[in-house]
Design an enzyme around this catalytic site. Structure first.
Site, short mmCIF file in Angstrom:
data_model
loop_
_atom_site.label_atom_id
_atom_site.label_comp_id
_atom_site.label_asym_id
_atom_site.label_seq_id
_atom_site.Cartn_x
_atom_site.Cartn_y
_atom_site.Cartn_z
CD GLU A 1 -2.89 0.98 0.35
OE1 GLU A 1 -2.60 1.53 -0.41
OE2 GLU A 1 -4.30 1.24 0.72
CG ASP A 2 -1.34 5.08 -1.70
OD1 ASP A 2 -1.74 3.81 -0.60
OD2 ASP A 2 -1.22 5.68 -2.30
CG ASP B 1 -6.31 8.60 6.58
OD1 ASP B 1 -5.62 8.99 7.44
OD2 ASP B 1 -7.20 8.65 5.65
CG PHE C 1 -3.89 15.32 1.90
CD1 PHE C 1 -4.62 13.81 1.66
CD2 PHE C 1 -3.22 15.34 0.23
CE1 PHE C 1 -5.58 13.30 0.31
CE2 PHE C 1 -3.54 14.67 -1.15
CZ PHE C 1 -4.72 13.79 -0.49
NE ARG D 1 -2.29 8.61 -9.27
CZ ARG D 1 -2.53 7.32 -8.34
NH1 ARG D 1 -2.16 7.72 -7.35
NH2 ARG D 1 -4.06 7.66 -8.71
P1 XMP Z 1 -7.32 3.86 4.67
O1 XMP Z 1 -8.50 6.07 5.39
O2 XMP Z 1 -8.64 3.20 4.21
O3 XMP Z 1 -7.34 5.29 3.16
O4 XMP Z 1 -6.81 3.96 5.38
C1 XMP Z 1 -6.44 4.85 2.72
C2 XMP Z 1 -6.15 5.87 1.37
O5 XMP Z 1 -6.69 6.88 1.32
C3 XMP Z 1 -5.72 8.14 0.19
N1 XMP Z 1 -5.09 8.57 1.55
C4 XMP Z 1 -3.82 9.80 0.83
N2 XMP Z 1 -3.71 9.85 -0.11
N3 XMP Z 1 -1.99 11.61 0.59
C5 XMP Z 1 -2.74 10.87 -0.29
O6 XMP Z 1 -2.77 11.41 -1.67
C6 XMP Z 1 -2.52 11.44 1.80
O7 XMP Z 1 -1.87 12.05 2.66
C7 XMP Z 1 -3.74 10.23 2.11
N4 XMP Z 1 -3.88 9.73 3.16
C8 XMP Z 1 -5.29 8.94 2.83
C9 XMP Z 1 -4.89 6.66 -0.01
O8 XMP Z 1 -5.72 6.43 -1.15
C10 XMP Z 1 -4.87 5.63 0.78
O9 XMP Z 1 -4.65 4.56 0.22
MG MG Z 2 -5.46 8.68 -4.20
#
Ligand code: XMP
Ligand code: MG
Length: 179
Positions: free
Chosen positions: A98-99, A102, A151, A164
């Protein structure tokens, strides 16, 4: 630095060094096994590409694309599969890549979904973690960096599909996402 960025949180060198360490750690943990890395599109694409080049055990990869239901940046936990895996993961040693974690809701869904497909083992690797925002407990096995609740974009992460391609991870200026 890109003019839309407030500050660079992690520069190219820091990311490179940490990705190398993660690759070495995974290599040690999976000696004698074959890995299937499952990248979550699109954010994890750059991370996965760099990570697998630092792994020295047989490694294949596949991808899933998901989107959370509901508007805006707030994750609801309800996840829709936009692109599923190409092949069965039954009996495979799977690492979800995962990237960013959150709230954890997306990963919680992915873990449940993949567990049901009978992998031999299932671990989670994320480049970034925002622990202060967690709503559900997800077991992160490999974490690149824990970051504050801001963010961030770059190195695969986007705002409205932009940024990206930046080689670093930066905090977006608030006026950019307000405008
Ligand atoms: P959850 O809340 O389900 O979400 O853990 C994870 C997804 O939320 C997006 N996300 C971000 N994307 N910058 C981003 O570009 C951020 O700071 C950020 N915080 C959450 C992301 O798609 C991730 O997979
Ligand atoms: Mg995104």
């Amino acid at each position: 630095m890109h003019p839309h960025m407030k500050e660079i949180l992690l520069d190219e060198q820091q990311i490179k060094e940490r990705v190398l360490q993660l690759g070495q750690q995974i290599t040690r943990d999976y000696q004698g096994q074959n890995i299937l890395m499952v990248g979550i599109l699109k954010g994890a694409m750059i991370f996965l590409a760099d990570l697998v080049r630092n792994i020295d055990v047989p490694t294949s990869f596949d991808f899933m694309a998901v989107s959370s239901y509901g508007a805006g940046a707030v994750s609801s936990g309800a996840v829709r599969i936009l692109k599923d895996l190409d092949k069965s993961i039954d009996g495979r040693h799977v690492i979800i890549v995962e990237d960013i974690v959150d709230t954890g809701l997306t990963l919680q869904y992915l873990v449940e979904n993949m567990k049901a497909r009978g992998p031999a083992s299932l671990k989670i690797c994320t480049l970034l973690d925002k622990p202060s925002r967690r709503k559900v407990d997800v077991p992160v096995d490999y974490n690149g960096f824990s970051i504050p609740d801001e963010f961030v974009v770059g190195y695969g992460l986007d705002y409205n599909e932009r940024y990206r391609n930046l080689p670093y991870i930066a905090v977006l200026k608030p006026e950019i996402y307000r405008s």
